[in-house]
Design a protein around this motif. Structure first.
Motif, PDB file in Angstrom:
ATOM      1  N   VAL A  43       8.427 -71.749   4.816  1.00 18.53           N
ATOM      2  CA  VAL A  43       8.534 -71.568   6.264  1.00 18.53           C
ATOM      3  C   VAL A  43       8.674 -72.899   6.987  1.00 18.53           C
ATOM      4  O   VAL A  43       8.933 -72.932   8.176  1.00 18.53           O
ATOM      5  CB  VAL A  43       7.360 -70.759   6.871  1.00 18.53           C
ATOM      6  N   LYS A  44       8.517 -73.999   6.256  1.00 16.81           N
ATOM      7  CA  LYS A  44       8.647 -75.309   6.911  1.00 16.81           C
ATOM      8  C   LYS A  44      10.038 -75.878   6.698  1.00 16.81           C
ATOM      9  O   LYS A  44      10.811 -75.399   5.880  1.00 16.81           O
ATOM     10  CB  LYS A  44       7.599 -76.260   6.329  1.00 16.81           C
ATOM     11  N   ASP A  45      10.301 -76.923   7.450  1.00 15.99           N
ATOM     12  CA  ASP A  45      11.581 -77.605   7.360  1.00 15.99           C
ATOM     13  C   ASP A  45      11.656 -78.384   6.041  1.00 15.99           C
ATOM     14  O   ASP A  45      10.628 -78.658   5.410  1.00 15.99           O
ATOM     15  CB  ASP A  45      11.684 -78.575   8.544  1.00 15.99           C
ATOM     16  N   VAL A 141      15.812 -88.788  12.477  1.00 19.14           N
ATOM     17  CA  VAL A 141      16.649 -87.741  13.076  1.00 19.14           C
ATOM     18  C   VAL A 141      17.560 -87.134  12.000  1.00 19.14           C
ATOM     19  O   VAL A 141      18.742 -86.911  12.218  1.00 19.14           O
ATOM     20  CB  VAL A 141      17.487 -88.246  14.274  1.00 19.14           C
ATOM     21  N   ILE A 143      19.408 -84.687   9.312  1.00 20.43           N
ATOM     22  CA  ILE A 143      19.957 -83.332   9.347  1.00 20.43           C
ATOM     23  C   ILE A 143      19.158 -82.536   8.314  1.00 20.43           C
ATOM     24  O   ILE A 143      19.452 -82.567   7.126  1.00 20.43           O
ATOM     25  CB  ILE A 143      21.455 -83.332   8.971  1.00 20.43           C
ATOM     26  N   ASN A 146      16.648 -76.939   8.858  1.00 18.26           N
ATOM     27  CA  ASN A 146      16.666 -76.249  10.147  1.00 18.26           C
ATOM     28  C   ASN A 146      17.820 -76.715  11.023  1.00 18.26           C
ATOM     29  O   ASN A 146      18.377 -75.922  11.777  1.00 18.26           O
ATOM     30  CB  ASN A 146      15.345 -76.464  10.892  1.00 18.26           C
ATOM     31  N   VAL A 147      18.156 -77.989  10.928  1.00 20.43           N
ATOM     32  CA  VAL A 147      19.265 -78.499  11.741  1.00 20.43           C
ATOM     33  C   VAL A 147      20.580 -77.869  11.276  1.00 20.43           C
ATOM     34  O   VAL A 147      21.403 -77.460  12.096  1.00 20.43           O
ATOM     35  CB  VAL A 147      19.326 -80.043  11.706  1.00 20.43           C
ATOM     36  N   LEU A 150      20.628 -74.479  12.503  1.00 13.77           N
ATOM     37  CA  LEU A 150      20.909 -74.542  13.939  1.00 13.77           C
ATOM     38  C   LEU A 150      22.406 -74.676  14.177  1.00 13.77           C
ATOM     39  O   LEU A 150      22.982 -73.985  15.031  1.00 13.77           O
ATOM     40  CB  LEU A 150      20.168 -75.742  14.521  1.00 13.77           C
ATOM     41  N   PHE A 151      23.049 -75.555  13.398  1.00 10.70           N
ATOM     42  CA  PHE A 151      24.499 -75.742  13.525  1.00 10.70           C
ATOM     43  C   PHE A 151      25.230 -74.444  13.198  1.00 10.70           C
ATOM     44  O   PHE A 151      26.119 -74.016  13.930  1.00 10.70           O
ATOM     45  CB  PHE A 151      25.006 -76.834  12.567  1.00 10.70           C
ATOM     46  N   SER A 154      24.602 -71.722  15.854  1.00 11.60           N
ATOM     47  CA  SER A 154      25.269 -72.018  17.117  1.00 11.60           C
ATOM     48  C   SER A 154      26.775 -71.855  16.993  1.00 11.60           C
ATOM     49  O   SER A 154      27.430 -71.303  17.881  1.00 11.60           O
ATOM     50  CB  SER A 154      24.945 -73.441  17.561  1.00 11.60           C
ATOM     51  N   ASN A 239      10.077 -72.120  14.073  1.00 15.71           N
ATOM     52  CA  ASN A 239       9.661 -73.516  14.049  1.00 15.71           C
ATOM     53  C   ASN A 239       9.162 -73.900  15.432  1.00 15.71           C
ATOM     54  O   ASN A 239       9.836 -73.682  16.429  1.00 15.71           O
ATOM     55  CB  ASN A 239      10.848 -74.393  13.647  1.00 15.71           C
ATOM     56  N   ILE A 240       7.983 -74.461  15.482  1.00 17.00           N
ATOM     57  CA  ILE A 240       7.346 -74.747  16.778  1.00 17.00           C
ATOM     58  C   ILE A 240       8.175 -75.709  17.626  1.00 17.00           C
ATOM     59  O   ILE A 240       8.193 -75.616  18.845  1.00 17.00           O
ATOM     60  CB  ILE A 240       5.898 -75.277  16.560  1.00 17.00           C
ATOM     61  N   THR A 241       8.921 -76.601  16.979  1.00 19.06           N
ATOM     62  CA  THR A 241       9.735 -77.564  17.734  1.00 19.06           C
ATOM     63  C   THR A 241      10.821 -76.844  18.526  1.00 19.06           C
ATOM     64  O   THR A 241      11.059 -77.136  19.694  1.00 19.06           O
ATOM     65  CB  THR A 241      10.395 -78.554  16.768  1.00 19.06           C
ATOM     66  N   VAL A 242      11.465 -75.883  17.847  1.00 17.42           N
ATOM     67  CA  VAL A 242      12.561 -75.157  18.481  1.00 17.42           C
ATOM     68  C   VAL A 242      12.035 -74.285  19.611  1.00 17.42           C
ATOM     69  O   VAL A 242      12.558 -74.305  20.723  1.00 17.42           O
ATOM     70  CB  VAL A 242      13.309 -74.307  17.436  1.00 17.42           C
TER      71      VAL A 242
ATOM     72  N   LEU B   3       2.694 -77.428  10.517  1.00 15.57           N
ATOM     73  CA  LEU B   3       3.425 -76.209  10.876  1.00 15.57           C
ATOM     74  C   LEU B   3       3.441 -76.048  12.394  1.00 15.57           C
ATOM     75  O   LEU B   3       4.389 -75.534  12.964  1.00 15.57           O
ATOM     76  CB  LEU B   3       2.730 -75.001  10.228  1.00 15.57           C
ATOM     77  N   PRO B   6       5.174 -80.386  16.621  1.00 17.80           N
ATOM     78  CA  PRO B   6       6.605 -80.574  16.820  1.00 17.80           C
ATOM     79  C   PRO B   6       7.123 -81.832  16.117  1.00 17.80           C
ATOM     80  O   PRO B   6       6.388 -82.797  15.951  1.00 17.80           O
ATOM     81  CB  PRO B   6       6.747 -80.697  18.340  1.00 17.80           C
ATOM     82  N   ASP B   7       8.361 -81.750  15.712  1.00 17.45           N
ATOM     83  CA  ASP B   7       8.979 -82.835  14.969  1.00 17.45           C
ATOM     84  C   ASP B   7      10.070 -83.445  15.830  1.00 17.45           C
ATOM     85  O   ASP B   7      10.905 -82.718  16.381  1.00 17.45           O
ATOM     86  CB  ASP B   7       9.561 -82.263  13.670  1.00 17.45           C
ATOM     87  N   GLY B   9      12.775 -85.336  15.229  1.00 16.16           N
ATOM     88  CA  GLY B   9      14.173 -85.217  14.783  1.00 16.16           C
ATOM     89  C   GLY B   9      14.757 -83.856  15.120  1.00 16.16           C
ATOM     90  O   GLY B   9      15.854 -83.746  15.677  1.00 16.16           O
ATOM     91  N   LEU B  10      13.994 -82.819  14.822  1.00 19.28           N
ATOM     92  CA  LEU B  10      14.477 -81.457  15.077  1.00 19.28           C
ATOM     93  C   LEU B  10      14.579 -81.212  16.576  1.00 19.28           C
ATOM     94  O   LEU B  10      15.512 -80.556  17.038  1.00 19.28           O
ATOM     95  CB  LEU B  10      13.530 -80.443  14.420  1.00 19.28           C
ATOM     96  N   TRP B  13      17.827 -82.721  17.747  1.00 16.05           N
ATOM     97  CA  TRP B  13      19.012 -81.923  17.386  1.00 16.05           C
ATOM     98  C   TRP B  13      19.037 -80.597  18.135  1.00 16.05           C
ATOM     99  O   TRP B  13      20.091 -80.150  18.573  1.00 16.05           O
ATOM    100  CB  TRP B  13      19.047 -81.660  15.867  1.00 16.05           C
ATOM    101  N   THR B  14      17.855 -79.979  18.287  1.00 12.81           N
ATOM    102  CA  THR B  14      17.809 -78.706  19.017  1.00 12.81           C
ATOM    103  C   THR B  14      18.286 -78.910  20.449  1.00 12.81           C
ATOM    104  O   THR B  14      19.096 -78.138  20.965  1.00 12.81           O
ATOM    105  CB  THR B  14      16.375 -78.134  19.041  1.00 12.81           C
ATOM    106  N   LEU B  21      25.681 -76.050  23.416  1.00 14.77           N
ATOM    107  CA  LEU B  21      26.009 -74.624  23.260  1.00 14.77           C
ATOM    108  C   LEU B  21      25.972 -73.931  24.619  1.00 14.77           C
ATOM    109  O   LEU B  21      26.873 -73.149  24.951  1.00 14.77           O
ATOM    110  CB  LEU B  21      25.006 -73.971  22.310  1.00 14.77           C
TER     111      LEU B  21
END
Lengths: 368, 164
Positions: A43-45, A141, A143, A146-147, A150-151, A154, A239-242, B3, B6-7, B9-10, B13-14, B21
């Motif tokens: 479940v992680k990147d 940064v 790729i 998840n990136v 994402l690509f 999208s 993913n919490i970042t997204v 988990l 937050p990261d 890099g992502l 990109w997000t 988009l």
């Protein structure tokens, strides 16, 4: 299920095969199966995308690593996965922990739990209680899996919508056909039942592009996450970042659209005695941030939970080391997968709907 | 733990991908799609409006027609009535006139008959008078041919006169 990677499946199937056939297996790959570790890994990147085969030496797509550390550094992540193995002893638990030491262009960096660290002067990672302590992290940064997801998501979304839009460009304002026929009710659903319903006074037009984008973005990435093979299977919307970024977008949009009436409700809530304001104002201010925070947590938790449940159900087979358990775990995993299809759409709807609701509250005119 | 952390890099990109988009979809997808849908909705609304209007127009037209028809019918009835009345009165008039005429003719006839009768009577009278005179002459001549008879007559007349 998404992240249920085939290499593990094949490995464990192999193990099961040997086990059930009563072969005395001395395969060094047959180590203790750790469900929690496997699930968390999926479940992680990650910096690589496993396709099939064993964890070491199987087929993977090595993704590019991009670091900014005294200049831009770009190299393939195979320099980690195919580098040397480093070991550190945890300062607290005194367990031996393994990590990848980079080779070639990745020299001087280490990959521990899919995170890149700089090695210290002794070419070591300092780990305390399972966490790296003391080593600095370069500006990363890369790729990642998840990136890439994402690509793909999208691009897919853009192609679908672009071809739908091309129909209208070609045919004008006629009844839709083909992909436009499929997408139009969904777009109109977002416009009418999400945007128009929650943003009053006919102010919704400005926000429809954002709401449709966020709805379809979340939906398509939720669905991609449910596909177990490349290019699906990354846990992007879990993913919490997204989810944090999407929630921040909604917060930002709410704040820049807010009118006088919105701030009046926060700093001088109508109908509240002045004596209560010292309590109410902090609550209202916290409320500004809890709303998008709840959005972030809701999407993250729902999608990640779905992935974890499916992986856990599949793991039943490997925990019991008997294929027969598949008769139980596979139907259950299938059931949850179908449920996840519903959750994928539902969470996209909820995110868009609540975003519209928050924006609607920010642009609402006083009606008293 | 990472988990829920937050990261960067992502996030980078997000942000980049989502913003592009959003921009691309807004420009190349949502704008044409929603534009076309709006145009179509307007077209449909217009068509419906027109239909409604036409329907209303038809309704008023029908009502107008009906009123016109009613009017025409009333007029026709009136005309018929008038004509009948006229005819009736004409007949009545004619009848009266004819009667009058007849009466007049009859009266005239009666008058002329009376006149004729009177004339005839007068003529007859004068004729009878003359005849009587003639007869009387002849009788007198015959009577008075002798003197004694003349004397006798004179005596008779004188007798009568004395009695008076």
């Amino acid at each position: 299920m998404s992240s249920f990677s085939l290499h593990r499946f094949l490995l464990i199937t192999c193990v099961c095969f040997f086990f059930t056939n009563a072969f005395s297996s001395t395969n060094k790959e047959e180590k203790e199966f750790n469900v929690g570790e496997m699930i968390m890994h999926h479940v992680k990147d990650a910096h690589e995308w496993h396709l099939w085969g064993p964890e070491h030496g199987g087929t993977s797509i090595y993704l590019p690593v991009i670091l900014y550390d005294n200049g831009l550094k770009m190299f393939s992540s195979c320099h980690f996965y195919h580098g040397s193995e480093g070991t550190s002893i945890d300062h607290k638990t005194h367990k031996t922990l393994h990590y990848y030491k980079g080779s070639g262009p990745a020299e001087g960096y280490a990959l521990f739990h899919e995170k890149i660290y700089k090695l210290d002067s002794k070419n070591q990672l300092q780990i305390e209680d399972g966490h790296v302590h003391g080593n600095t992290k370069p500006f990363d940064v890369s790729i990642t899996k998840n990136v890439i997801s994402l690509f793909v998501g999208s691009l897919l979304l853009f192609l679908i919508m672009f071809s739908a839009a091309r129909f209208y460009k070609k045919n004008g304002a006629v009844a839709p056909k083909g992909i436009a026929k499929f997408m139009e009710p969904l777009i109109l659903f977002v416009r009418d039942d999400i945007a128009k319903e929650n943003i009053k006074h006919n102010k919704h037009h400005r926000y429809v592009p954002y709401l449709t984008t966020i709805f379809f973005f979340i939906w398509i990435n939720n669905l991609l996450g449910l596909i177990p093979i490349f290019p699906g299977g990354a846990n992007l919307t879990g993913n919490i970042t997204v989810t944090m970024f999407l929630a921040l977008c909604t917060l930002f949009l709410t704040l820049i659209s807010s009118n006088k009436n919105y701030w009046m409700h926060i700093f001088a809530t109508p109908g509240v005695p002045i004596a209560l304001l010292p309590i109410m104002i902090p609550i209202e201010i916290v409320g500004i941030f809890t709303k998008p925070f709840a959005l972030m947590i809701r999407l993250f938790a729902n999608i990640t939970a779905g992935h974890i449940i499916i992986l856990a159900l599949i793991s039943i087979i490997f925990i019991n080391k008997n294929v027969a358990w598949g008769a139980l775990s596979v139907p259950m995993a299938l059931f949850i997968s179908v449920l996840e299809l519903l959750v994928a759409a539902l969470q996209a709807y909820l995110f868009a709907m609540l975003s519209a609701l928050f924006i609607g509250a920010a642009v609402e005119e006083a009606h008293h | 733990m990472d988990l829920v952390l937050p990261d960067f890099g992502l996030l980078f990109w997000t942000g980049l991908v989502f913003c592009s988009l959003l921009f691309l979809l807004a420009k190349f997808a949502w704008k044409p799609i929603l534009g076309a849908v709006n145009a179509r909705e307007e077209k449909i609304a217009e068509a419906l409006d027109l239909a409604e209007k036409t329907k209303a127009e038809m309704k008023t037209l029908k009502a107008e027609n009906e009123a016109l028809l009613k009017e025409a019918r009333a007029e026709r009835d009136k005309m018929l009535k008038d004509a009948k009345k006229q005819a009736d009165s004409f007949i009545d008039d004619s009848k009266g006139k004819a009667k009058e005429e007849a009466q007049k003719i009859i009266t005239d006839a009666r008058d002329s008959i009376q006149n004729e009768k009177n004339a005839a009577i007068t003529e007859l009278k004068s004729h009878v008078g003359a005849l009587s005179i003639e007869i009387a002459e002849k009788i007198i001549q015959n009577e008075l041919s002798k003197d004694e008879k003349q004397k006798a007559l004179v005596d008779k007349i004188l007798d009568k006169t004395n009695m008076n």
